[in-house]
Write an enzyme that holds these catalytic residues in place. Structure first.
Site, PDB file in Angstrom:
ATOM      1  N   MET A  27       0.832  -1.205   0.000  1.00 17.23           N
ATOM      2  CA  MET A  27       0.000   0.000   0.000  1.00 17.23           C
ATOM      3  C   MET A  27       0.866   1.253   0.000  1.00 17.23           C
ATOM      4  O   MET A  27       0.376   2.356   0.251  1.00 17.23           O
ATOM      5  CB  MET A  27      -0.959   0.014   1.197  1.00 17.23           C
ATOM      6  CG  MET A  27      -2.031  -1.045   1.123  1.00 17.23           C
ATOM      7  SD  MET A  27      -3.536  -0.658   2.046  1.00 17.23           S
ATOM      8  CE  MET A  27      -2.901  -0.458   3.703  1.00 17.23           C
ATOM      9  N   HIS A  71       9.307  -3.595   3.707  1.00 15.50           N
ATOM     10  CA  HIS A  71       8.885  -3.796   2.315  1.00 15.50           C
ATOM     11  C   HIS A  71      10.083  -4.111   1.415  1.00 15.50           C
ATOM     12  O   HIS A  71      10.008  -4.989   0.546  1.00 15.50           O
ATOM     13  CB  HIS A  71       8.207  -2.531   1.774  1.00 15.50           C
ATOM     14  CG  HIS A  71       6.917  -2.176   2.433  1.00 15.50           C
ATOM     15  ND1 HIS A  71       6.788  -1.085   3.258  1.00 15.50           N
ATOM     16  CD2 HIS A  71       5.692  -2.758   2.382  1.00 15.50           C
ATOM     17  CE1 HIS A  71       5.537  -0.999   3.682  1.00 15.50           C
ATOM     18  NE2 HIS A  71       4.855  -2.003   3.173  1.00 15.50           N
ATOM     19  N   GLN A 130     -10.480  -2.637   2.339  1.00 15.86           N
ATOM     20  CA  GLN A 130     -10.025  -3.240   3.586  1.00 15.86           C
ATOM     21  C   GLN A 130      -9.988  -2.253   4.752  1.00 15.86           C
ATOM     22  O   GLN A 130      -9.497  -2.598   5.830  1.00 15.86           O
ATOM     23  CB  GLN A 130      -8.656  -3.894   3.395  1.00 15.86           C
ATOM     24  CG  GLN A 130      -7.498  -2.940   3.149  1.00 15.86           C
ATOM     25  CD  GLN A 130      -6.264  -3.674   2.677  1.00 15.86           C
ATOM     26  OE1 GLN A 130      -6.228  -4.210   1.564  1.00 15.86           O
ATOM     27  NE2 GLN A 130      -5.231  -3.723   3.520  1.00 15.86           N
TER      28      GLN A 130
END
Length: 266
Positions: free
Chosen positions: A26, A33, A57
């Site tokens: 995201m 990440h 979500q």
């Protein structure tokens, strides 16, 4: 490294790359990440990352509107790690019409995170399936910090017979043990100093020095608002039986206004 914003451009670019490994994110990237990108490079000749803040979500009242969007910085970080392609669609690309077809995950989606964020995993599974269909990778990498998400995605890929290897990346932590998360930026200096308590408490549970229910009480005494600390079987997050040796402790708790989650295998 190329950045594409629509599915047609994505597919044209993919046709030039051959088999790829995929890292869905995201955005607002951190070292955790980037470790997933490095892991992905070991599973295919090229890595594709996605950056998409998935409205499905987020529950009403959560941080969808204020979730950090840092595309230019993220692009630079991914390029430095050797990613070949970034797919950064906006909502009109992935959801050109209201998404009325939703993936219904297994009953596990109603436990743990799902108990406190009802419908969350429906949104996660739906966007992950859409992204996997768009990218069609040989492998996709997910971090163990979001352990329940990892297990649910693995189950979805298996039951839908998708020809994709789901690879688990280890949780990357700060020097004091706090699991790296984009939402850590919400912590005030005082909350940041307190935040590693969740990891320390879960470590005590994993070592057998503290029962899960006592961990909840200890966090509450320290001023946290704990949602759960539970020990489960690693493979499917069922309640462990005596013979189950591979276990994981999962926890979620709010310090100040920020909700943190973590997991620890043992």
């Amino acid at each position: 490294m190329r950045v594409v914003h629509d599915i047609a451009s994505l597919r044209r670019a993919l046709a030039e790359l051959g088999p790829v490994a995929f890292v869905p994110t995201m955005g607002n990237l951190h070292a955790g990440h980037l470790s997933l990108v490095r892991l992905a490079l070991r599973h295919a000749g090229a890595v594709v990352a996605s950056i998409f803040v998935n409205r499905l979500q987020f529950l009403p009242g959560e941080d969808f509107e204020r979730y950090p969007r840092t595309l230019e910085r993220d692009r630079e970080l991914l390029a430095a790690e050797g990613a070949a392609l970034v797919f950064a669609p906006d909502e009109r690309v992935l959801y050109p019409v209201p998404q009325t077809y939703l993936v219904r995950p297994s009953p596990l989606a109603e436990e743990l995170e799902g108990r406190f964020r009802p419908g969350f995993f429906h949104g996660v599974a739906t966007v992950v399936l859409k992204l996997l269909n768009c990218v069609q990778p040989a492998a996709a990498v997910f971090g163990k910090k979001d352990y329940q998400q990892l297990v649910i995605v693995r189950g979805m890929v298996r039951q839908f017979d998708l020809p994709i290897e789901i690879v688990a990346g280890e949780t990357v932590r700060e020097a004091d043990g706090l699991a790296m998360s984009s939402r850590n930026a919400y912590l005030s200096p005082t909350e940041r100093a307190e935040a590693p308590r969740l990891y320390r408490t879960m470590t005590e549970v994993a070592a057998g020095r503290l029962a899960a229910e006592d961990a909840l009480a200890a966090l509450a005494r320290a001023g946290w608002q704990p949602d759960y600390v539970e020990v489960r079987r690693r493979s499917d997050l069922a309640l462990p039986q005596r013979a189950d040796r591979e276990r994981v402790v999962l926890g979620a708790a709010r310090v100040g206004g920020t909700r943190l989650i973590d997991s620890l295998e043992f």
